[in-house]
Design a protein around this motif. Structure first.
Motif, PDB file in Angstrom:
ATOM      1  N   PHE A   1      -5.538   0.225   6.782  1.00 43.80           N
ATOM      2  CA  PHE A   1      -5.585   1.018   5.571  1.00 43.80           C
ATOM      3  C   PHE A   1      -4.471   2.051   5.527  1.00 43.80           C
ATOM      4  CE2 PHE A   1      -6.998   4.868   3.387  1.00 43.80           C
ATOM      5  CZ  PHE A   1      -7.232   4.371   2.129  1.00 43.80           C
TER       6      PHE A   1
ATOM      7  N   SER B   1      -1.536   2.007   6.898  1.00 47.29           N
ATOM      8  CA  SER B   1      -0.151   1.554   7.024  1.00 47.29           C
ATOM      9  C   SER B   1       0.613   1.901   5.750  1.00 47.29           C
ATOM     10  CB  SER B   1      -0.112   0.040   7.253  1.00 47.29           C
ATOM     11  OG  SER B   1      -0.463  -0.619   6.057  1.00 47.29           O
TER      12      SER B   1
ATOM     13  N   GLN C   1       2.705   0.264   4.261  1.00 48.39           N
ATOM     14  CA  GLN C   1       2.692  -0.881   3.361  1.00 48.39           C
ATOM     15  C   GLN C   1       1.463  -0.853   2.464  1.00 48.39           C
ATOM     16  OE1 GLN C   1       5.296  -2.802   3.096  1.00 48.39           O
ATOM     17  NE2 GLN C   1       4.231  -3.645   1.311  1.00 48.39           N
ATOM     18  N   ASN C   2       0.299  -0.568   3.061  1.00 44.80           N
ATOM     19  CA  ASN C   2      -0.931  -0.561   2.281  1.00 44.80           C
ATOM     20  C   ASN C   2      -0.961   0.621   1.303  1.00 44.80           C
ATOM     21  OD1 ASN C   2      -3.580  -1.738   1.730  1.00 44.80           O
ATOM     22  ND2 ASN C   2      -4.335   0.233   2.503  1.00 44.80           N
TER      23      ASN C   2
ATOM     24  N   ASN D   1       0.975  -0.189  -1.510  1.00 42.77           N
ATOM     25  CA  ASN D   1       0.216  -1.155  -2.304  1.00 42.77           C
ATOM     26  C   ASN D   1      -0.733  -0.470  -3.277  1.00 42.77           C
ATOM     27  OD1 ASN D   1       0.851  -3.803  -2.034  1.00 42.77           O
ATOM     28  ND2 ASN D   1      -0.283  -4.078  -0.114  1.00 42.77           N
TER      29      ASN D   1
ATOM     30  N   ASN E   1      -8.794  -1.027  -3.330  1.00 41.12           N
ATOM     31  CA  ASN E   1      -8.100  -1.416  -2.109  1.00 41.12           C
ATOM     32  C   ASN E   1      -9.021  -1.348  -0.902  1.00 41.12           C
ATOM     33  OD1 ASN E   1      -6.462  -0.309   0.393  1.00 41.12           O
ATOM     34  ND2 ASN E   1      -5.077  -1.627  -0.795  1.00 41.12           N
TER      35      ASN E   1
ATOM     36  N   LEU F   1     -10.319  -4.386   1.555  1.00 41.14           N
ATOM     37  CA  LEU F   1     -10.103  -4.345   3.009  1.00 41.14           C
ATOM     38  C   LEU F   1     -11.425  -4.442   3.761  1.00 41.14           C
ATOM     39  CD1 LEU F   1      -7.318  -1.699   3.664  1.00 41.14           C
ATOM     40  CD2 LEU F   1      -7.140  -4.181   3.618  1.00 41.14           C
TER      41      LEU F   1
END
Lengths: 326, 501
Positions: free
Chosen positions: A50, A52, A54-55, A58, A296, A300
């Motif tokens: 969660f 990261s 990148q996330n 996102n 999100n 996850l």
């Protein structure tokens, strides 16, 4: 009113914890809600990536289109109106843009998208402001008309977009490490925030939404304000439609389906009063981010889409109830 | 401006009609700079029409307007404002969710780089208040301000637009005594700055305290203009009430001395109500006489359980009753015919029958469902009993005349067979014939042994039906007067104003 304030004072005095004077519970709960839910997910979902970068990026990307729609919606709701047609406008715009790009090229495509928003917004606005039909009914009808029209002219099929400039500009590209979508949404937030807080137009929107008679007596043409507000919402929705088209590299009537409810939820979570008169674009931004955050996190956590809907509904009701309870 | 002696406002020969009915017949009105000029007259005298012409809301049909010696033709609110006409509204025209400063400069905001300069706005708003010599937090939301500060904000808003004429319509209606004092001091300072003030009020004591001259209108014409030094309160009251309205005392009803006390109120406190005590006997019609904002309506609302009673006891037939909600009040046999029938009394889109049976739904059921037959029987009975002129009882109530609508509201509540009936402005906006009918109905109900409490601004009707008057002022009952003491509207007005005999 005074009883409320008294109770609040007593609750604060006796309750042990004291909120600073600038903190308005109802208005600012979005910040607390955002932080609390963020922390919960960070703790529970830390191993699922969660936190990261990148996330996190996102989440910003997934919230971006809703954020654009919600900026327009904040003007509408602060004006004590509602716009249920935004999702359909986004879908119709994605279709008209895709068809115009295929037939005439890039610039006509972008123009077609903007014209779509302008036409629908003008119809909504004229019916609300000048024919005086409640916006709920006008935009409920427009929701069906716009979606039906988009489905009809495409025979329900997606229209592919192969223009790389368009897709790069709207939604698929990046500026450095930042997704283009996020740039668009921040741009919408910045323009919206200045317009609502620092221009006469924004002040007139709030005044008309809070007390239309008082606004009229202050010399404000409240019909023109209502017209322009419906126009702004439709234009924001058509920008969202172009972002869908760019990101998904196609136009389809289903793009944006259901976004009206997510956008309204984001605005309400952001503390804008459904009764009008108060509204904040920055809080709307956090409302939209919170919606994206919840989506999100639930994905996850491995919940399927039906479970996600239930949890999302509960969180929204809880947040709004908490904001009202004080 | 031009010559120094030019009046701030000079309206001459103003005429105006609505739908062919002339409401102003060549009215003259003049206010000097630095003068407080009271404008008085009964309902329908033309005061508000005249002021709306001055504000540019209505256009006049004849006559001329001069402001500070210059002829002026308004074409709307904007031009009137630009010419220096400011209005302090009776029902306040502020935006509750904006701050004081934001309200004052609404649509006139100072700009910096084309964006609103809130800081500059707060500074100049503060300057206006210090010129007014009052203290108001310009950064506070208007929603949280006390009423008096709303009004100060309204005045500041007018002054921010360089108003040289201020129209104040019943400015003290919702102010406490101290606040009224502060307002009058402010008016004094505004006078000293040469601002002309048109002061509309029904309160004689205030008019005498604050105004330099008074103009009284009657039926759309000038009755008189006089300095306050040359006129007595009785003359003013006579001028406003007029002769043609004075109701004959009629056949005086008598309530037997031994009639039981049906409603007894002791030390009642509620929002707007302070330590109120009174009794009403069975068969007695008591008029609640007071000026607008005196607490009349607040008392009715408290007795019907709409607002929360904070102290005191209400007994009915000797037993203490609980007035927690309107539903409880109805259960205890109390009915309120509310002030605004369109808003509070009727569901306009529903049929006459549905409206009549709304409080009685339990009585028109059979087997748990509404019975059409029972609804018809009951509503037919009420329509006949109250002689409601309705051709088709199944058509929506909105199609009926005001008088017939009011009769439906009365009938609807009397269907619940209350013992105590509270009527708030029962004859407002109905025609003369219906007024007489309503007076007759109320008398008949009292004869049947009900206790009736009537609130009305229409003194002829009040005089025509009441056995006794309770005078309300500032949320308290200050006097109880038998009907034999009140022989004319002038008597009643003087009692309400607290002057004269």
């Amino acid at each position: 009113m005074s009883v409320d304030a008294q109770e609040r004072q007593e609750a604060q005095a006796g309750g042990g914890f004291q909120l600073p004077a600038w903190f308005d519970w109802r208005r600012d709960i979005i910040f607390i809600g955002f932080v609390v839910i963020f922390l919960i997910f960070a703790i529970l979902l830390g191993d699922q990536g969660f936190m990261s970068s990148q996330n996190l990026l996102n989440i910003a990307r997934q919230s971006a289109i809703i954020m654009v729609i919600a900026v327009g919606m904040t003007f509408v709701i602060a004006n004590a109106e509602i716009d249920l047609s935004v999702g359909s406008i986004a879908g119709l715009t994605s279709v008209s843009t895709a068809m115009a790009i295929a037939a005439f090229g890039l610039v006509p495509g972008i123009l077609a998208g903007l014209v779509t928003g302008a036409i629908v917004g003008a119809v909504n606005g004229a019916l609300v402001a000048y024919v005086r039909i409640p916006s709920f009914l006008v935009t409920l009808a427009m929701m069906g008309v716009a979606a039906g029209f988009a489905q009809w002219i495409t025979s329900s099929a997606p229209i592919p977009i192969i223009d790389d400039t368009f897709t790069g500009l709207f939604g698929s590209g990046n500026i450095g490490p930042i997704p283009g979508l996020v740039v668009w949404s921040l741009l919408a937030v910045a323009v919206g925030a200045v317009a609502l807080n620092r221009t006469r137009f924004g002040r007139k929107v709030l005044a008309t939404g809070s007390n239309r008679t008082a606004a009229e007596y202050s010399g404000i043409n409240t019909r023109a304000i209502k017209f322009r507000v419906m126009m702004i919402s439709a234009m924001a929705a058509s920008l969202a439609g172009m972002l869908y088209a760019g990101r998904l590299q196609s136009g389809r009537f289903q793009w944006g389906d259901g976004d009206e409810l997510t956008a309204i939820a984001a605005v309400i979570l952001g503390g804008t009063a459904l009764a009008g008169g108060r509204g904040s674009i920055v809080r709307t931004m956090f409302g939209a981010l919170l919606m994206g955050l919840i989506n999100n996190g639930l994905i996850l956590a491995g919940l399927d889409s039906s479970q996600q809907q239930i949890i999302r509904g509960i969180i929204i009701v809880l947040a709004v109830a908490l904001a009202r309870g004080r | 401006m031009s010559e120094p002696s030019a009046p701030a406002i000079r309206m001459t020969g103003i005429t105006k009609s609505f739908n062919g009915v002339t409401v102003l017949h060549g009215v003259d009105f003049e206010v000097a700079p630095g003068e407080v000029h009271a404008l008085a007259g009964g309902n329908g005298a033309g005061k508000s029409t005249l002021m709306k012409i001055l504000q540019g809301v209505y256009s006049r049909e004849g006559g001329a307007i001069e402001l500070f010696g210059k002829p002026f033709d308004f074409e709307g609110i904007h031009q009137a404002k630009a010419a220096g006409i400011g209005m302090v509204f009776q029902e306040f025209s502020l935006v509750p969710s904006l701050t004081v400063a934001q309200n004052i400069y609404l649509d006139q905001e100072p700009l910096k780089w084309r964006l609103i300069d809130d800081a500059a706005m707060q500074t100049t708003a503060g300057e206006i208040f210090s010129r007014m010599d009052v203290n108001v937090d310009v950064t506070a939301d208007v929603a949280g301000l006390p009423t008096a500060e709303w009004q100060l904000t309204e005045i500041a808003k007018a002054l921010s637009q360089d108003a040289r004429v201020l129209i104040m319509d019943e400015p003290t209606a919702s102010l406490s005594k101290n606040e009224v004092g502060a307002l009058f001091e402010l008016i004094g300072r505004l006078k000293a700055q040469g601002i002309a003030i048109v002061y509309i009020s029904h309160r004689m004591d205030e008019v005498f305290q604050i105004a330099d001259r008074i103009t009284i209108l009657r039926n759309g014409s000038n009755l008189l203009t006089s300095t306050l030094a040359d006129i007595s309160p009785e003359e003013i009251v006579n001028g406003i009430a007029g002769k043609e309205l004075a109701a004959p005392p009629g056949d005086r009803r008598t309530v037997p001395e031994d009639a039981p006390v049906l409603l007894e109120v002791q030390g009642l406190e509620a929002p707007g109500i302070d330590q109120v005590s009174f009794q009403i006997r069975a068969g007695e019609i008591v008029g609640l006489a007071g000026l607008m904002g005196s607490g009349r309506t607040e008392l009715a609302r408290a007795l019907f359980g709409v607002t929360k009673v904070t102290a005191g006891v209400v007994r009915k037939g000797g037993e203490v009753i609980d007035l927690g909600s309107p539903a409880k009040a109805i259960d205890q046999g109390i009915a309120l015919v509310p002030e605004d029938r369109r808003l509070q009394g009727l569901v306009l889109d529903h049929s006459v029958r549905e409206n009549l049976t709304l409080p009685l739904l339990d009585e028109v059921r059979s087997n748990g469902l509404l019975s059409r037959a029972k609804v018809k029987t009951l509503s037919d009975r009420l329509i006949e009993a109250f002689s409601i002129a309705v051709a088709r009882p199944d058509s929506p109530a909105r199609l009926l005349s005001g008088g017939n609508q009011q009769k439906i509201v009365l009938a609807k509540w009397l269907g619940t067979e209350p013992d105590v009936l509270i009527l708030d402005e029962p004859t407002a906006g109905v025609d003369i014939g219906t007024k007489a009918e309503i007076v007759g109905i109320v008398k008949r109900l009292a004869d049947e042994g009900k206790a009736v409490l009537v609130i009305s601004s229409e003194y002829p009707e009040l005089i025509a039906m009441c056995d006794r008057y309770l005078v309300v002022r500032e949320g308290r009952i200050v006097n109880s007067i038998g009907a034999e003491m009140i022989n004319s509207e002038v008597d009643l007005e003087l009692a309400v104003q607290g002057i004269g005999s």
